[in-house]
Every structure is written in C-alpha cells, then in structure tokens.
Design an enzyme around this catalytic site. Structure first.
Site, PDB file in Angstrom:
ATOM      1  N   ARG A  71       0.832  -1.208   0.000  1.00 29.43           N
ATOM      2  CA  ARG A  71       0.000   0.000   0.000  1.00 29.43           C
ATOM      3  C   ARG A  71       0.860   1.249   0.000  1.00 29.43           C
ATOM      4  NH1 ARG A  71      -1.455   1.819   4.332  1.00 29.43           N
ATOM      5  NH2 ARG A  71      -2.005  -0.130   5.346  1.00 29.43           N
ATOM      6  N   TYR A  95     -15.278  16.063 -15.708  1.00 26.52           N
ATOM      7  CA  TYR A  95     -15.722  14.671 -15.726  1.00 26.52           C
ATOM      8  C   TYR A  95     -16.884  14.509 -14.733  1.00 26.52           C
ATOM      9  CZ  TYR A  95     -15.266   9.613 -15.385  1.00 26.52           C
ATOM     10  OH  TYR A  95     -15.503   8.265 -15.397  1.00 26.52           O
ATOM     11  N   ASP A 145      -6.352  18.620 -14.700  1.00 26.45           N
ATOM     12  CA  ASP A 145      -6.625  17.248 -15.149  1.00 26.45           C
ATOM     13  C   ASP A 145      -6.256  17.196 -16.629  1.00 26.45           C
ATOM     14  OD1 ASP A 145      -7.810  14.922 -16.192  1.00 26.45           O
ATOM     15  OD2 ASP A 145      -9.489  14.978 -14.780  1.00 26.45           O
ATOM     16  N   LYS A 171      -7.497   5.821 -19.375  1.00 27.22           N
ATOM     17  CA  LYS A 171      -7.906   6.239 -20.708  1.00 27.22           C
ATOM     18  C   LYS A 171      -6.780   6.038 -21.728  1.00 27.22           C
ATOM     19  CE  LYS A 171     -11.562   7.241 -18.424  1.00 27.22           C
ATOM     20  NZ  LYS A 171     -11.789   8.590 -17.882  1.00 27.22           N
TER      21      LYS A 171
HETATM   22  C1  LIG Z   1     -12.212   9.090 -16.690  1.00 27.42           C
HETATM   23  C2  LIG Z   1     -11.820  10.399 -16.194  1.00 27.42           C
HETATM   24  C3  LIG Z   1     -11.595  10.615 -14.829  1.00 27.42           C
HETATM   25  C4  LIG Z   1     -11.789   9.527 -13.807  1.00 27.42           C
HETATM   26  O1  LIG Z   1     -10.898   8.467 -14.021  1.00 27.42           O
HETATM   27  P1  LIG Z   1     -11.193   6.948 -13.586  1.00 27.42           P
HETATM   28  O2  LIG Z   1      -9.927   6.259 -13.951  1.00 27.42           O
HETATM   29  O3  LIG Z   1     -12.383   6.480 -14.362  1.00 27.42           O
HETATM   30  O4  LIG Z   1     -11.460   6.976 -12.130  1.00 27.42           O
HETATM   31  C5  LIG Z   1     -11.202  11.876 -14.423  1.00 27.42           C
HETATM   32  N1  LIG Z   1     -11.049  12.878 -15.306  1.00 27.42           N
HETATM   33  C6  LIG Z   1     -11.262  12.705 -16.625  1.00 27.42           C
HETATM   34  C7  LIG Z   1     -11.088  13.855 -17.546  1.00 27.42           C
HETATM   35  C8  LIG Z   1     -11.657  11.465 -17.115  1.00 27.42           C
HETATM   36  O5  LIG Z   1     -11.872  11.292 -18.424  1.00 27.42           O
END
Ligand SMILES: *Cc1c(COP(=O)(O)O)cnc(C)c1O
Length: 405
Positions: A60, A113, A185, A210
């Site tokens: 962890r 998101y 982000d 992604k």
């Molecule tokens: C998918 C996504 C998230 C969240 O990510 P997860 O891996 O699904 O928890 C956050 N920000 C953006 C822009 C995303 O496309």
C-alpha cells in the site's frame, strides 16, 4: 537442525525460495504481486522507512510496478516525481484529501468529468469543503468566484464532453497572483498533447485508465505535484486513505504506454479527419473539435495546444423531429460495430451519449445550459483505418436521418 536452509530437513512447501540465479535478465518488467517486502534486519527496515535506502515495505505504501509506471509518467509530464493511484478519481481524491482542510473552498471548471462534478458538489460539502463551478475558458469568471478561503483551482484542459478549452495561461497567472494551487486534469490532452507544468500548473492529475494505458483493461490514476511538500502530502493521503494501485494494473499500463505515442498520433489524425467528415453529413448539426474554425474556444485551443487537439470529437445529431431519443437509438443501433460504451481512450473507437450516461444526473435544463442536447454524441476516436470509420459513421447517420422523415 542444519544451518543450511537448502538441506532437505529444513525445506517446507510454505517457505519461499529465491528465484533461480541467472546470468541473463528478463526483458519485460516482472509483475511484483507481493504485498510485503522482507528486510535483512530491523536496521535495514529502518533505513528504508527513513529514506536512507531505496526499498519497499508494504505494498500500500509502494511497490516496484507502481514506481516504474509513476517514473515513466513523471518523465512524460516533465516533473520530478508522481504517484500512481487506483483510478483517476482516486488521484483527484488524493489531491483533495492531501491538500485541503475543512473550511477550504475550491473553484473548479463547470464541465469536468461527471464523477468529479459529483465529488465536488455532493461529497465535499459533507466533509466541510465547498466548491464553486465556473466556465474555465473565462478567467474573469474564475477570478470573480475566488474567496478569501479559496485554496485551489481545478480544471480540465479540454473538458468533457463539449471539448471546451480552459484558459490555462490566464488561470495560471490568476492562481499565482492569488496564491492558489492550480490543479490540472490532463486526461483528454495527455502529455503528448500538452504539458501543464510548463504552463504554470502546480498539480497534474490523470485518469491513466484512458489513452495512456489505452486498452480498457486497467483502471488507474496518476498525480504529480511540483512542490515537494505537496507531493509528500498527496503521497501520504494515497498511503493512508488506501488509494494505491494494484501491481497487475500498473504492469498492464506500463505495457500500454509502450505504444502510447503511436496510438496518440494515429487517433489524433483520425479524429481530425472524422470531424471534417462528419461536418459534411446532412444529419449532423454541429461538430466540435478544438482548434477548428467553428469551435467556441478556437483561439485558446490554437494557442495552447499548437495543433494537438487529441482524439475526442463531439457532435450533435439532427434528431429534433423524432423527439431525440428514437433518432439516437437508430444511430447507435446502425453503428453496431462501434462500441457504445461510456469510456474513452480505448484503441478502438467508442461512442458515448452524455445525456443518458455521464450527464444523466443533471436536469435537461442543466444539460442544455452546458450545450448537451439529447442528440449530443461524444466519440473517442481509435486507431482503426479512417476509411472504415467514415463509412460506418456515414451509414449510422443516414440510418438516423431516414427515420426522421
Ligand atoms: C475518466 C476520467 C476521470 C476519472 O478516471 P477513472 O480512472 O475512471 O477513475 C477523471 N477525469 C477525466 C477527464 C476522465 O476522463
């Protein structure tokens, strides 16, 4: 009892043995599923805990697969160090848990998101934080939302799903002038398209799930901070709140990264070509691709992204006459070879329908205020042959339009 641990009377099936000695090394990164790491003695463990020796203790708190992946992502983002987490959402959570205290206020983009919006508006107030959501392409609107207790700004470079572009330079200056932590982000843009630290970001987060990992088989996040004290606080939050990533997922993502640059370039090239193609179809009302002439933030996009508009394309189907949903369903059924799935960044093209998925929690009025109508379709463009994609979209839009008559 013999002192030689290899003598038969000292062997037990429950005792682990060292891997066989080898003059050669594995080309591929091994997977280290071990939850725990053994030390020679208490002094050796002390040295690891105190940072005098490189090593691991409990998974962890860190493990080799997470370190390898984090180092690669940090190198791509041009930052000293970062942390891999169990998801993009846990990366964002780690920033909030690590850097905020009760009473702090956040100013965030209003087109984040979907889960992130929920976190800010539904979860944070329960814990004593508050968030104000504003249009991140408008630095003056963001400035007006800042309060004395505002601690940070949180935006996506290119926002989901309308592909609006944040005024990163204006916001970076604002954050600096007002002493705020600027959190970006970078999921949609990726470090190949945009490197936020070079434009004034203090913290960068990713959903590695992604395009970075790229195969829809690992859920992971990444977070990095420029300030070592921020990095430490975020890392402590990951370890203490248990936001750590699994070794196998890290391993998959590291493998996925090997082809990331090729996938990004191909998907981006396809996205531009698909946007141009969709614009020529009569059943399509509006096409959104950052940087193109009709995009509302084209000047910001061109300045920031320098042509790297990435792999996402959104468009609006002309479904007014069928009341919307029927036309959308006809389109989706006719596009049956393209996965209708609420994610993005897969090697293959996927389509999502924000009104029924990511933005279903909003009222129709709230959706429309963001520009998300019933006919709004978001495409995560993959690396297929572009001619195949054009044919499939042409046929699906035609099937939709036929029912409108
Ligand atoms: C998918 C996504 C998230 C969240 O990510 P997860 O891996 O699904 O928890 C956050 N920000 C953006 C822009 C995303 O496309």
């Amino acid at each position: 009892m013999s002192s030689d641990s290899k003598t038969p009377d000292n062997l037990s099936v429950v005792r682990r043995q060292e891997p066989p000695a080898s003059a050669t090394r594995s080309l591929v990164t091994p997977i280290f599923p071990s939850v725990v790491f053994r030390a020679e003695d208490a002094d050796a463990l002390d040295a690891v805990y105190e940072g005098r020796a490189q090593g691991y203790s409990y998974a962890r708190e860190g493990h080799p697969n997470a370190s390898l992946l984090a180092d690669k992502l940090s190198w791509m983002e041009g930052v000293e160090a970062g942390v891999v987490t169990s998801s993009g959402m846990s990366a964002i959570s780690a920033v909030l848990l690590g850097l905020l205290k009760a009473g702090d206020h956040i100013v965030a983009g209003n087109q984040l998101y979907g889960r992130c919006l929920r976190l800010l508006t539904k979860e944070l107030p329960r814990l004593g934080f508050e968030a104000t959501l504003v249009d991140a392409s408008d630095a003056a609107a963001v400035a007006a939302a800042i309060r004395p207790e505002t601690k940070f700004l949180l935006v996506e470079v290119v926002a989901n799903p309308t592909l609006r572009v944040a005024d990163i330079k204006g916001l970076a200056k604002l954050a600096k002038d007002r002493g705020l932590i600027f959190v970006v982000d970078n999921t949609f843009t990726t470090p190949r398209g945009f490197r936020p630290f070079e434009h004034g970001a203090d913290v960068v987060v990713h959903s590695v799930t992604k395009l970075l990992a790229g195969h829809s088989d690992a859920t992971l996040g990444y977070v990095a901070a420029k300030d070592p004290a921020h990095h430490q606080a975020i890392n402590d939050a990951v370890v203490t709140w248990g936001l750590n990533a699994s070794p196998f997922d890290c391993w998959l993502a590291e493998r996925g990264l090997n082809t990331f640059e090729l996938r990004f370039d191909r998907a981006q090239e396809n996205a531009k070509a698909l946007a141009d193609h969709l614009r020529g179809l009569s059943g399509v009302k509006l096409v959104l691709y950052p940087g193109e002439e009709d995009h509302p933030d084209k000047a910001l996009a061109r300045d920031l992204l320098q042509g790297n508009y990435s792999h996402m394309v959104s468009f609006e189907l002309a479904v007014d006459r069928s009341g919307g949903r029927d036309g959308v369903n006809r389109f989706l059924r006719a596009a049956s070879n393209i996965a209708f799935a609420p994610t993005l960044g897969d090697v293959g093209t996927t389509i999502s329908h924000p009104a029924s998925s990511s933005h279903r929690g909003l009222s129709e009025e709230e959706r429309l205020s963001l520009g998300i109508s019933e006919g709004f379709i978001r495409v995560s463009v993959g690396i297929e042959d572009i001619e195949l994609l054009k044919r499939e979209f042409t046929a699906a839009v035609a099937a939709m339009a036929q029912g409108e008559n």
